[in-house]
Design a protein around this motif. Sequence first.
Motif, PDB file in Angstrom:
ATOM      1  N   LEU A 124     -32.083 -14.110-154.273  1.00 28.77           N
ATOM      2  CA  LEU A 124     -33.323 -13.427-154.648  1.00 28.77           C
ATOM      3  C   LEU A 124     -33.741 -13.825-156.059  1.00 28.77           C
ATOM      4  CD1 LEU A 124     -35.367 -11.378-153.684  1.00 28.77           C
ATOM      5  CD2 LEU A 124     -34.012  -9.596-154.742  1.00 28.77           C
ATOM      6  N   LEU A 125     -32.743 -13.985-156.934  1.00 31.06           N
ATOM      7  CA  LEU A 125     -33.063 -14.360-158.316  1.00 31.06           C
ATOM      8  C   LEU A 125     -33.713 -15.737-158.352  1.00 31.06           C
ATOM      9  CD1 LEU A 125     -29.921 -13.066-160.230  1.00 31.06           C
ATOM     10  CD2 LEU A 125     -32.291 -12.298-160.498  1.00 31.06           C
ATOM     11  N   VAL A 126     -33.213 -16.625-157.537  1.00 30.24           N
ATOM     12  CA  VAL A 126     -33.820 -17.954-157.471  1.00 30.24           C
ATOM     13  C   VAL A 126     -35.263 -17.841-156.999  1.00 30.24           C
ATOM     14  CG1 VAL A 126     -33.714 -20.188-156.342  1.00 30.24           C
ATOM     15  CG2 VAL A 126     -31.621 -19.064-157.084  1.00 30.24           C
ATOM     16  N   PHE A 127     -35.458 -16.998-156.005  1.00 35.46           N
ATOM     17  CA  PHE A 127     -36.812 -16.803-155.471  1.00 35.46           C
ATOM     18  C   PHE A 127     -37.738 -16.233-156.545  1.00 35.46           C
ATOM     19  CE2 PHE A 127     -39.709 -13.744-153.335  1.00 35.46           C
ATOM     20  CZ  PHE A 127     -40.540 -14.679-152.736  1.00 35.46           C
ATOM     21  N   ILE A 128     -37.218 -15.265-157.312  1.00 38.46           N
ATOM     22  CA  ILE A 128     -38.035 -14.672-158.380  1.00 38.46           C
ATOM     23  C   ILE A 128     -38.389 -15.731-159.417  1.00 38.46           C
ATOM     24  CG2 ILE A 128     -37.942 -13.060-160.322  1.00 38.46           C
ATOM     25  CD1 ILE A 128     -36.285 -11.214-158.520  1.00 38.46           C
ATOM     26  N   ASN A 129     -37.411 -16.572-159.758  1.00 41.39           N
ATOM     27  CA  ASN A 129     -37.696 -17.632-160.717  1.00 41.39           C
ATOM     28  C   ASN A 129     -38.791 -18.550-160.195  1.00 41.39           C
ATOM     29  OD1 ASN A 129     -35.737 -16.514-162.241  1.00 41.39           O
ATOM     30  ND2 ASN A 129     -34.183 -18.101-161.858  1.00 41.39           N
ATOM     31  N   ALA A 130     -38.697 -18.831-158.883  1.00 42.02           N
ATOM     32  CA  ALA A 130     -39.718 -19.703-158.298  1.00 42.02           C
ATOM     33  C   ALA A 130     -41.091 -19.059-158.415  1.00 42.02           C
ATOM     34  CB  ALA A 130     -39.385 -19.977-156.839  1.00 42.02           C
ATOM     35  N   HIS A 131     -41.135 -17.759-158.186  1.00 46.06           N
ATOM     36  CA  HIS A 131     -42.412 -17.054-158.281  1.00 46.06           C
ATOM     37  C   HIS A 131     -42.938 -17.098-159.709  1.00 46.06           C
ATOM     38  CE1 HIS A 131     -45.418 -13.909-157.957  1.00 46.06           C
ATOM     39  NE2 HIS A 131     -44.843 -13.301-158.978  1.00 46.06           N
ATOM     40  N   LEU A 132     -42.053 -16.820-160.659  1.00 39.26           N
ATOM     41  CA  LEU A 132     -42.485 -16.813-162.065  1.00 39.26           C
ATOM     42  C   LEU A 132     -42.902 -18.217-162.500  1.00 39.26           C
ATOM     43  CD1 LEU A 132     -39.813 -14.465-163.646  1.00 39.26           C
ATOM     44  CD2 LEU A 132     -42.200 -13.943-163.148  1.00 39.26           C
ATOM     45  N   ALA A 133     -42.236 -19.209-161.958  1.00 35.54           N
ATOM     46  CA  ALA A 133     -42.534 -20.571-162.372  1.00 35.54           C
ATOM     47  C   ALA A 133     -43.849 -21.062-161.797  1.00 35.54           C
ATOM     48  CB  ALA A 133     -41.404 -21.496-161.937  1.00 35.54           C
ATOM     49  N   SER A 134     -44.304 -20.459-160.711  1.00 34.46           N
ATOM     50  CA  SER A 134     -45.498 -21.004-160.060  1.00 34.46           C
ATOM     51  C   SER A 134     -46.782 -20.518-160.713  1.00 34.46           C
ATOM     52  CB  SER A 134     -45.487 -20.647-158.567  1.00 34.46           C
ATOM     53  OG  SER A 134     -45.474 -19.264-158.414  1.00 34.46           O
ATOM     54  N   GLY A 135     -46.691 -19.727-161.743  1.00 34.49           N
ATOM     55  CA  GLY A 135     -47.903 -19.336-162.455  1.00 34.49           C
ATOM     56  C   GLY A 135     -47.525 -18.776-163.801  1.00 34.49           C
ATOM     57  N   ASN A 136     -48.232 -19.185-164.832  1.00 34.03           N
ATOM     58  CA  ASN A 136     -47.847 -18.759-166.171  1.00 34.03           C
ATOM     59  C   ASN A 136     -47.885 -17.249-166.328  1.00 34.03           C
ATOM     60  OD1 ASN A 136     -46.777 -20.209-168.121  1.00 34.03           O
ATOM     61  ND2 ASN A 136     -48.682 -21.070-168.918  1.00 34.03           N
ATOM     62  N   ALA A 137     -48.897 -16.636-165.740  1.00 30.61           N
ATOM     63  CA  ALA A 137     -49.089 -15.203-165.944  1.00 30.61           C
ATOM     64  C   ALA A 137     -48.460 -14.365-164.840  1.00 30.61           C
ATOM     65  CB  ALA A 137     -50.574 -14.898-166.035  1.00 30.61           C
ATOM     66  N   ASN A 138     -47.732 -14.993-163.946  1.00 29.30           N
ATOM     67  CA  ASN A 138     -47.138 -14.239-162.840  1.00 29.30           C
ATOM     68  C   ASN A 138     -46.135 -13.210-163.346  1.00 29.30           C
ATOM     69  OD1 ASN A 138     -48.644 -15.651-161.108  1.00 29.30           O
ATOM     70  ND2 ASN A 138     -46.953 -16.675-160.059  1.00 29.30           N
ATOM     71  N   GLU A 139     -46.081 -12.100-162.642  1.00 28.16           N
ATOM     72  CA  GLU A 139     -45.168 -11.035-163.043  1.00 28.16           C
ATOM     73  C   GLU A 139     -44.308 -10.635-161.879  1.00 28.16           C
ATOM     74  OE1 GLU A 139     -47.125  -7.692-164.728  1.00 28.16           O
ATOM     75  OE2 GLU A 139     -48.548  -8.969-165.781  1.00 28.16           O
ATOM     76  N   VAL A 140     -43.268  -9.922-162.184  1.00 25.66           N
ATOM     77  CA  VAL A 140     -42.398  -9.462-161.118  1.00 25.66           C
ATOM     78  C   VAL A 140     -41.930  -8.042-161.438  1.00 25.66           C
ATOM     79  CG1 VAL A 140     -40.239 -10.331-162.074  1.00 25.66           C
ATOM     80  CG2 VAL A 140     -40.524 -10.209-159.608  1.00 25.66           C
ATOM     81  N   ALA A 141     -41.721  -7.267-160.382  1.00 25.01           N
ATOM     82  CA  ALA A 141     -41.121  -5.941-160.546  1.00 25.01           C
ATOM     83  C   ALA A 141     -40.117  -5.780-159.422  1.00 25.01           C
ATOM     84  CB  ALA A 141     -42.179  -4.853-160.463  1.00 25.01           C
ATOM     85  N   VAL A 142     -38.953  -5.273-159.747  1.00 21.17           N
ATOM     86  CA  VAL A 142     -37.920  -5.129-158.726  1.00 21.17           C
ATOM     87  C   VAL A 142     -37.452  -3.677-158.692  1.00 21.17           C
ATOM     88  CG1 VAL A 142     -35.749  -5.995-157.847  1.00 21.17           C
ATOM     89  CG2 VAL A 142     -37.188  -7.481-159.208  1.00 21.17           C
TER      90      VAL A 142
END
Lengths: 372, 646
Positions: free
Chosen positions: A49-67
């Motif tokens: 999941l952490l890898v997936f989150i990194n991928a999400h964050l990496a695909s856009g500068n302003a992308n955010e995540v909440a878990v």
Amino acid sequence: MNAIDGTDRHVKADDTPPPSLLAIVLDTNPHAWAHLSNTLPLSSAVANLLVFINAHLASGNANEVAVIASHSHKASWLYPTPKSATPSSSSHNGTSNSSTNPPAPPENPNKYRPFALVESAILSNLSHLLTSTTEAHLASTPTTLIGGALSLALSYIAKSTLLHSPLDTSLEATALSALADSETTHAVRIPLTSRILIISVSGDLANQYIPVMNSIFAAQRKRIPIDILKLAGDTVLLQQASDATGGVYMKPERPEGILQYLMMGFLPDVTARRSFVMPSAGGVDFRAACFCHRKVVDVGYVCSVCLSIFCEPTLPDNTCLTCGSYLSLRTAQTPQPALLPRKKKKKKRVAGGTDSTTPGGTPVGSGTPMHG
Amino acid sequence: MSQAPAQYKKQDGIISLSDQGARAVLWKPNSGALHAVTIPVTDITNLQQTPVTAPKASIRISAQETHTFTLTSAAARDNQQAITGTLRKWIEASKSVQGGGAPVPTAPPAENGNGQSASMVMAQTASSATATARAEDDSFDDAKLLRDAELQRSLLSSNPALRHRFEQALGDKPDSITINQFNSQFWSTRLHNLRSHAAERAQGAGTYNVLSVVKPQEIDGGVKLNITKEQIQLIFAQHPLVKRVYNENVPPLKESEFWSRFFFSRLLKKLKGMKITDSDNVDPKLDKYLNLDDDPDFARQLDASAVPRFIDVEGNEQNHSQRLGNRADWTMQPNSYDKVPILRTLNRMSEKMMEYVPPSDGDRHGPAGMDEDTYKELQLRDLQRADDDNRVVLKIKDQGQLFAASQGLHTSSSAATYAKRTPAQVLSAVQRNFGGISGSNGGDGLDLQAAIGVVDDDSSSDEESASNKKIRIGSRSSRVAATLQINKAIRKRHLHNDDYLLSQNAASSEQAAQLGLSQSVFDTLTMTHNTTVEFLHYFWTVYFSGDPDRAIEIGKLVETLDKSLDRIKAVADSAEAERTAKVEKLVKDNETYTQRTGRRRKFDANSVTGGAKVVNNIASPLIRAIGSAKEQFEKALREQMGHSIA
């Protein structure tokens, strides 16, 4: 006019895709993870999941995540770490030292710092959550508080959306117009596209049917797709969630390939999904859970006032259990199918009648009605 | 009239309905203990009777006072029905005669002091308004709609798709079902269609503003006027003045000349409510009528007493808005004809047209003006300061408290799997496992690459894991399996999306081609599907009707469903034949190609889509539905056989 003012007033429109907020609800039901430990232990799942989150964050500068962890006795934040812990809990957790002051992420020159921040927060919060779980918590329930976690995710998304467009709410006029027509003002906002991903391992969600359904409708209204990665457990409710909100539903045949599922099925955000054909589950189980026994029903009975669903037509006092209005379901019952023709019996009766009257003739015939 | 023995105040007597002179209810005692009772029908405010299920048959008539009669004869129930039936008719008749008299009596609340009234159930005489409403409802009654063959025919002719389906189903129906049975089954599932069609047919087109429709056209310099006989009649009806002008002028003028002159005259402009300008044609013959009122006897329609105050324009005179600081309103004044003629004309036209329309609001014979409820409804309530909140409060009980029996460990669906471990074991296992990654937090943080287990360049790792028989997380085989699953799902969704598009464009040929079926097979499949669904409908309606008389029908319908299965199979067979032919042709082509060039082309018969497999795949939900219907039927049949034998 153009000849006089020669400056090019062309305003360059911002055509980059809007930032995307991914809210992940991780079902941390220990029962289920213990059950899954042979195929996909929690640690591996979290790492993937952490890898997936990194991928999400990496695909856009302003992308955010909440878990958010949807645990067996409470829903709790994994990332971002809640800022103000109440004094009592901080003193209580003083020994662990992790919840009051999240430790500075280890300095690793080979790791992008935002990734490291998210990673260390999630890991420390999750381990804190697991250590604080007691046996009593586990013994009381087999399932997870998905309804609460969903609400947390939705409220966080709502807050972030507001934070992205602070101008809108400050004006009183727009507040009024927002009252009149919330949809149009929503369209005006600087868009923050949000989505929710639920990684679910528990079944038995039907007893939270009402709160979950409410969350689903809220998400539907705000156009937030709810994606489901169902690693274990029965599927009824969450499948409806993804279907109603236009999210992706995935029940992996091979949970070991979880990273592949995450990357292929869930990485595209709402903006990207418009150009994609997203995987679908095919048939959706649309059955609802009844309000009286939390059973999933094929054919149910619905209160005409408050739309509560009941699994059986016999209600105490013929009143709706939820709203107390009169509700007689007697007429709603389907009659018992009659598959044997009645004619046979009729024939017998007719035959019997003729038998008794014919031999006796008229005097006996006039006598029988008197007996009858 | 009808007579029946009845008790009144515990005294035996005879109740009768008298039709001589004023209609009335009479009761004469058998003995002289009580006086005879006479209740004039016009005085009756309420009529109640005991329900059919009650042991006693009695009638309660409320007039100035309430009288209760208990029918005592052997056929008491029939007498009661007859008497109340006649009485109800009389009351309705007298109510409608009373017309604008007293307001419609509201039903008095049932007195509970009577002892007997507890068992009395309301069967109130309908006030005339609800009676007409009921009559209207009756025309949409299920049974009546089912019987109305003419209505059904007209619906079929107006709806080609339905007609198509009807004929198809009629053709496919088993011989054992008569046309009548078929008809009633077909329509019983489409009552709503019948009802809406009946309502649709009950409405006719009203009249329209005819002068604005007729437009003379200038063609090649000459004027061409298209006007039909009906339109002329309508003009005469709507504008009596035109009729008069026509009568007085047509003998000297020719008919066509009259009309062409009329349609360019100032008179027309006036009747249409347009402003007359100096540039308009002058017509000495027609212009002399300009100052006459179009409708001299129009005033009779204005029944001043019937205009409710708040839509009465005259009322504006009294509520002088200028005094309250508003500008004088010039549109809504009663006598400013020349200022805005179009408003007035349009108003008058609407009024005339509405004359032909039966009133939908309220009773023609009801009291003048409107009743209290309507008036209250029309009040501008939201402008009032202290308005009562008339919302219905929905009291929601806390459900969690209602169903406190929450799920424990043992009631859950996963209980069996979870029960293998005690909570303590669960906790320690999960904590131990998770400690594996969170414990290594100290140094450089988690090594994600190692944690996810994806080792890409090492292909031998898969072989190892296969030999170990434990699939490693993130191994190549599991990732490939995941990819396959997602791709499958994507393809499925793609097909569904096309479904959606096709439902809008209705180009089924593309879909057929995608599935590898020919258009004809695809159409047959669609038709088979439609009829089968139809029969399934019938089956469930009859099955759940609970009517033993229809038991034989069910048996027949089950046979029909069996036949539907055969039909699906036939379609599958023809599709398979088609595919075989296609494959054979390809093989032959390949052979000629090989002969010609001496080379062999690769050919895989599996790449040819279509055939029975596709058909069965599409029809699988249908087959499942038939299966479950039959299964349930057979199960219930066995049970009932068991009962009837026992």
